[in-house]
Scaffold this motif. Structure first.
Motif, PDB file in Angstrom:
ATOM      1  N   SER A 100      -0.942 -27.988  19.082  1.00 19.72           N
ATOM      2  CA  SER A 100      -1.746 -26.758  19.170  1.00 19.72           C
ATOM      3  C   SER A 100      -0.856 -25.551  19.421  1.00 19.72           C
ATOM      4  CB  SER A 100      -2.787 -26.879  20.279  1.00 19.72           C
ATOM      5  OG  SER A 100      -3.746 -27.867  19.974  1.00 19.72           O
ATOM      6  N   ASP A 101       0.162 -25.710  20.275  1.00 20.24           N
ATOM      7  CA  ASP A 101       1.100 -24.616  20.538  1.00 20.24           C
ATOM      8  C   ASP A 101       1.836 -24.214  19.264  1.00 20.24           C
ATOM      9  OD1 ASP A 101       0.539 -24.570  23.313  1.00 20.24           O
ATOM     10  OD2 ASP A 101       1.887 -26.272  23.623  1.00 20.24           O
ATOM     11  N   ILE A 102       2.230 -25.223  18.491  1.00 22.09           N
ATOM     12  CA  ILE A 102       2.952 -24.952  17.238  1.00 22.09           C
ATOM     13  C   ILE A 102       2.042 -24.264  16.233  1.00 22.09           C
ATOM     14  CG2 ILE A 102       4.209 -26.012  15.319  1.00 22.09           C
ATOM     15  CD1 ILE A 102       4.873 -28.336  17.274  1.00 22.09           C
ATOM     16  N   SER A 103       0.800 -24.738  16.121  1.00 20.77           N
ATOM     17  CA  SER A 103      -0.139 -24.144  15.167  1.00 20.77           C
ATOM     18  C   SER A 103      -0.449 -22.704  15.548  1.00 20.77           C
ATOM     19  CB  SER A 103      -1.432 -24.967  15.091  1.00 20.77           C
ATOM     20  OG  SER A 103      -2.163 -24.895  16.300  1.00 20.77           O
ATOM     21  N   ASN A 104      -0.577 -22.426  16.849  1.00 20.54           N
ATOM     22  CA  ASN A 104      -0.844 -21.059  17.296  1.00 20.54           C
ATOM     23  C   ASN A 104       0.333 -20.141  16.982  1.00 20.54           C
ATOM     24  OD1 ASN A 104      -3.354 -21.754  18.314  1.00 20.54           O
ATOM     25  ND2 ASN A 104      -2.587 -22.162  20.380  1.00 20.54           N
ATOM     26  N   ARG A 105       1.546 -20.631  17.159  1.00 22.11           N
ATOM     27  CA  ARG A 105       2.737 -19.826  16.907  1.00 22.11           C
ATOM     28  C   ARG A 105       2.886 -19.496  15.420  1.00 22.11           C
ATOM     29  NH1 ARG A 105       7.501 -19.195  19.806  1.00 22.11           N
ATOM     30  NH2 ARG A 105       6.141 -19.583  21.588  1.00 22.11           N
ATOM     31  N   LEU A 106       2.551 -20.470  14.561  1.00 12.74           N
ATOM     32  CA  LEU A 106       2.711 -20.282  13.114  1.00 12.74           C
ATOM     33  C   LEU A 106       1.479 -19.698  12.444  1.00 12.74           C
ATOM     34  CD1 LEU A 106       4.577 -23.590  12.167  1.00 12.74           C
ATOM     35  CD2 LEU A 106       5.560 -21.307  12.303  1.00 12.74           C
ATOM     36  N   GLY A 107       0.342 -19.730  13.135  1.00  9.92           N
ATOM     37  CA  GLY A 107      -0.882 -19.217  12.539  1.00  9.92           C
ATOM     38  C   GLY A 107      -1.469 -20.130  11.476  1.00  9.92           C
ATOM     39  N   ILE A 108      -1.261 -21.435  11.631  1.00 12.05           N
ATOM     40  CA  ILE A 108      -1.842 -22.408  10.706  1.00 12.05           C
ATOM     41  C   ILE A 108      -2.626 -23.432  11.524  1.00 12.05           C
ATOM     42  CG2 ILE A 108      -0.036 -22.124   8.969  1.00 12.05           C
ATOM     43  CD1 ILE A 108       1.307 -24.627  10.002  1.00 12.05           C
ATOM     44  N   SER A 109      -3.397 -24.265  10.847  1.00 10.09           N
ATOM     45  CA  SER A 109      -4.258 -25.196  11.566  1.00 10.09           C
ATOM     46  C   SER A 109      -3.457 -26.313  12.233  1.00 10.09           C
ATOM     47  CB  SER A 109      -5.290 -25.816  10.612  1.00 10.09           C
ATOM     48  OG  SER A 109      -4.657 -26.741   9.745  1.00 10.09           O
ATOM     49  N   ARG A 110      -4.044 -26.858  13.293  1.00 13.89           N
ATOM     50  CA  ARG A 110      -3.422 -27.978  13.995  1.00 13.89           C
ATOM     51  C   ARG A 110      -3.330 -29.192  13.084  1.00 13.89           C
ATOM     52  NH1 ARG A 110      -5.420 -32.214  17.017  1.00 13.89           N
ATOM     53  NH2 ARG A 110      -4.062 -32.973  18.699  1.00 13.89           N
ATOM     54  N   ASN A 111      -4.316 -29.370  12.203  1.00 15.99           N
ATOM     55  CA  ASN A 111      -4.302 -30.485  11.263  1.00 15.99           C
ATOM     56  C   ASN A 111      -3.118 -30.377  10.302  1.00 15.99           C
ATOM     57  OD1 ASN A 111      -5.458 -32.859  10.032  1.00 15.99           O
ATOM     58  ND2 ASN A 111      -6.170 -31.542   8.357  1.00 15.99           N
ATOM     59  N   THR A 112      -2.835 -29.150   9.842  1.00 16.10           N
ATOM     60  CA  THR A 112      -1.692 -28.941   8.945  1.00 16.10           C
ATOM     61  C   THR A 112      -0.385 -29.245   9.661  1.00 16.10           C
ATOM     62  OG1 THR A 112      -2.875 -27.243   7.691  1.00 16.10           O
ATOM     63  CG2 THR A 112      -0.476 -27.244   7.533  1.00 16.10           C
ATOM     64  N   VAL A 113      -0.277 -28.811  10.911  1.00 13.59           N
ATOM     65  CA  VAL A 113       0.924 -29.096  11.699  1.00 13.59           C
ATOM     66  C   VAL A 113       1.124 -30.602  11.833  1.00 13.59           C
ATOM     67  CG1 VAL A 113       1.943 -28.956  14.014  1.00 13.59           C
ATOM     68  CG2 VAL A 113       0.899 -26.932  12.974  1.00 13.59           C
ATOM     69  N   SER A 114       0.049 -31.321  12.156  1.00  7.38           N
ATOM     70  CA  SER A 114       0.132 -32.769  12.336  1.00  7.38           C
ATOM     71  C   SER A 114       0.568 -33.458  11.056  1.00  7.38           C
ATOM     72  CB  SER A 114      -1.224 -33.310  12.806  1.00  7.38           C
ATOM     73  OG  SER A 114      -1.175 -34.714  12.969  1.00  7.38           O
ATOM     74  N   LYS A 115      -0.020 -33.034   9.935  1.00  6.40           N
ATOM     75  CA  LYS A 115       0.355 -33.642   8.651  1.00  6.40           C
ATOM     76  C   LYS A 115       1.800 -33.342   8.292  1.00  6.40           C
ATOM     77  CE  LYS A 115      -4.232 -33.879   6.475  1.00  6.40           C
ATOM     78  NZ  LYS A 115      -5.072 -33.406   5.340  1.00  6.40           N
ATOM     79  N   ALA A 116       2.238 -32.109   8.557  1.00  8.36           N
ATOM     80  CA  ALA A 116       3.619 -31.739   8.242  1.00  8.36           C
ATOM     81  C   ALA A 116       4.603 -32.570   9.051  1.00  8.36           C
ATOM     82  CB  ALA A 116       3.832 -30.255   8.515  1.00  8.36           C
ATOM     83  N   LEU A 117       4.300 -32.776  10.331  1.00 13.68           N
ATOM     84  CA  LEU A 117       5.190 -33.555  11.186  1.00 13.68           C
ATOM     85  C   LEU A 117       5.220 -35.024  10.802  1.00 13.68           C
ATOM     86  CD1 LEU A 117       4.349 -31.978  14.669  1.00 13.68           C
ATOM     87  CD2 LEU A 117       6.458 -31.709  13.361  1.00 13.68           C
ATOM     88  N   ASN A 118       4.182 -35.475  10.093  1.00 12.46           N
ATOM     89  CA  ASN A 118       4.112 -36.876   9.658  1.00 12.46           C
ATOM     90  C   ASN A 118       4.438 -37.047   8.184  1.00 12.46           C
ATOM     91  OD1 ASN A 118       3.054 -38.675  11.984  1.00 12.46           O
ATOM     92  ND2 ASN A 118       1.780 -36.827  12.101  1.00 12.46           N
ATOM     93  N   ASN A 119       5.034 -35.992   7.574  1.00 15.08           N
ATOM     94  CA  ASN A 119       5.490 -36.059   6.182  1.00 15.08           C
ATOM     95  C   ASN A 119       4.368 -36.410   5.217  1.00 15.08           C
ATOM     96  OD1 ASN A 119       7.423 -35.796   4.175  1.00 15.08           O
ATOM     97  ND2 ASN A 119       8.074 -37.942   4.312  1.00 15.08           N
TER      98      ASN A 119
END
Length: 350
Positions: A8-27
């Motif tokens: 959530s912290d990463i998504s807030n910093r980048l302005g993208i959804s938490r789901n997108t962050v999770s998917k990106a981190l899991n390739n």
């Protein structure tokens, strides 16, 4: 106690959804490579603990049973593009050789308490340490019975007695050439600025500067040697202002330990009405992208930080195969670039 970083912290910093962050981190295959890169870089910069750099050759969902190699560093180092590129070079070789790279971030409190990363006792085959850490903490890492490679190292560690491999960029001769160039083009009152107690590379650059001064038989004002410990290794503008504003008189040239220091020096000179190079020459080291916006070219030293990571990973893999081979100190070649920021005093009409 420091706050635990979440997706959530990463998504807030980048302005993208938490789901997108999770998917990106899991390739995840549905996320673009550019988005994956941005998410991983932000996660690393913020100190997120669960980053696993993906191997782009692996299909999504692949179960990775590879043996692991740890990449150990202080988290604040990877805010810079330099260290991100080093890490990518390491990951490329590690993953293509059948290993999984695991990140481990060392906090300041760990350094003070000499608490080693838990990951180093968890079935890791070997590890790479990126960036200089205190002498005591480095000695703790050296004592671990695992193959290891250091990228740079604390200057108080004896290289001749180091029971580990260490990889650097070439430092001393490049700085010698820059300083000699300044002397040959009319400068005799030259300052050096850089915290030489922070890492071996900075110390070697200082030694290169000294060699050129000694060769030319110059007598330099000791007040122009700005080499003491600083709060931020002279990488912050506040440190530079504090040091330079206390000078009774300014030199005709500044030899800076790296480009970031050089840019801070140039900013200060501009603010007090001094021109570069017409009034004062300035040189750096590392050829960072930010220097492109000066309006003139900066004298600096170019290196390939990605290859620094590649070579360090190759060194560790060699050590894994042959643990009894003699330890090595490796220096990768660099190239000095003489820019407009150190134009001859004669050509500048001084």
């Amino acid at each position: 106690m420091s706050k635990k970083i979440t997706t959530s912290d990463i998504s807030n910093r980048l302005g993208i959804s938490r789901n997108t962050v999770s998917k990106a981190l899991n390739n995840h295959h549905g996320i673009t490579e550019e988005t994956k890169r941005k998410v991983i870089e932000q996660a690393v910069a913020m100190g997120y603990k669960k980053v696993k750099l993906p191997s782009l050759d692996d299909p999504p969902g692949t179960v990775n049973l590879a043996k692991s190699i740890a990449y150990v560093t202080k988290s604040h180092l990877h805010v810079s593009g330099f260290w991100m590129n080093v890490m990518r070079g390491v990951e490329q070789i590690i993953s293509s050789s059948g290993y999984e790279m695991k990140l481990s971030f060392i906090k300041e409190e760990d350094i003070h308490s000499l608490g080693l990363p838990h990951i180093l006792g968890n079935g890791i085959e070997g590890f790479i340490v990126a960036g200089s850490i205190t002498k005591l903490y480095t000695e703790k890492l050296i004592d671990l019975p695992l193959p290891k490679v250091f990228i740079n190292i604390n200057p108080d560690i004896s290289l001749s007695e180091l029971n580990a491999d260490v990889v650097f960029m070439e430092n001393e001769d490049s700085m010698f050439r820059i300083t000699r160039h300044l002397i040959q083009t009319g400068h005799s009152d030259i300052a050096f600025i850089g915290d030489i107690s922070s890492c071996r590379s900075f110390l070697e650059r200082w030694l290169g500067f000294q060699r050129a001064v000694l060769e030319a038989k110059l007598t330099i004002d000791p007040n122009h040697f700005i080499i003491s410990d600083s709060t931020d290794n002279y990488q912050s503008y506040e440190d530079i202002v504090h040091s330079l504003s206390s000078m009774e008189r300014l030199p005709s040239a500044f030899v800076c330990v790296n480009d970031r220091t050089a840019l801070h020096v140039i900013k200060y000179l501009n603010e007090i009405g001094k021109r570069v190079p017409e009034d004062i020459a300035v040189s750096g080291f590392d050829q960072i992208n930010e220097a492109e916006f000066l309006g003139y070219t900066l004298t600096t030293v170019s290196n390939d930080e990605y290859q620094l990571g590649v070579r360090s990973a190759e060194q560790l893999l060699q050590r894994l195969k042959d643990p009894d081979r003699p330890y090595e100190t490796v220096r990768l070649s660099t190239k000095v670039f003489f820019g407009e920021s150190t134009r001859s005093r004669y050509s500048a009409g001084l």
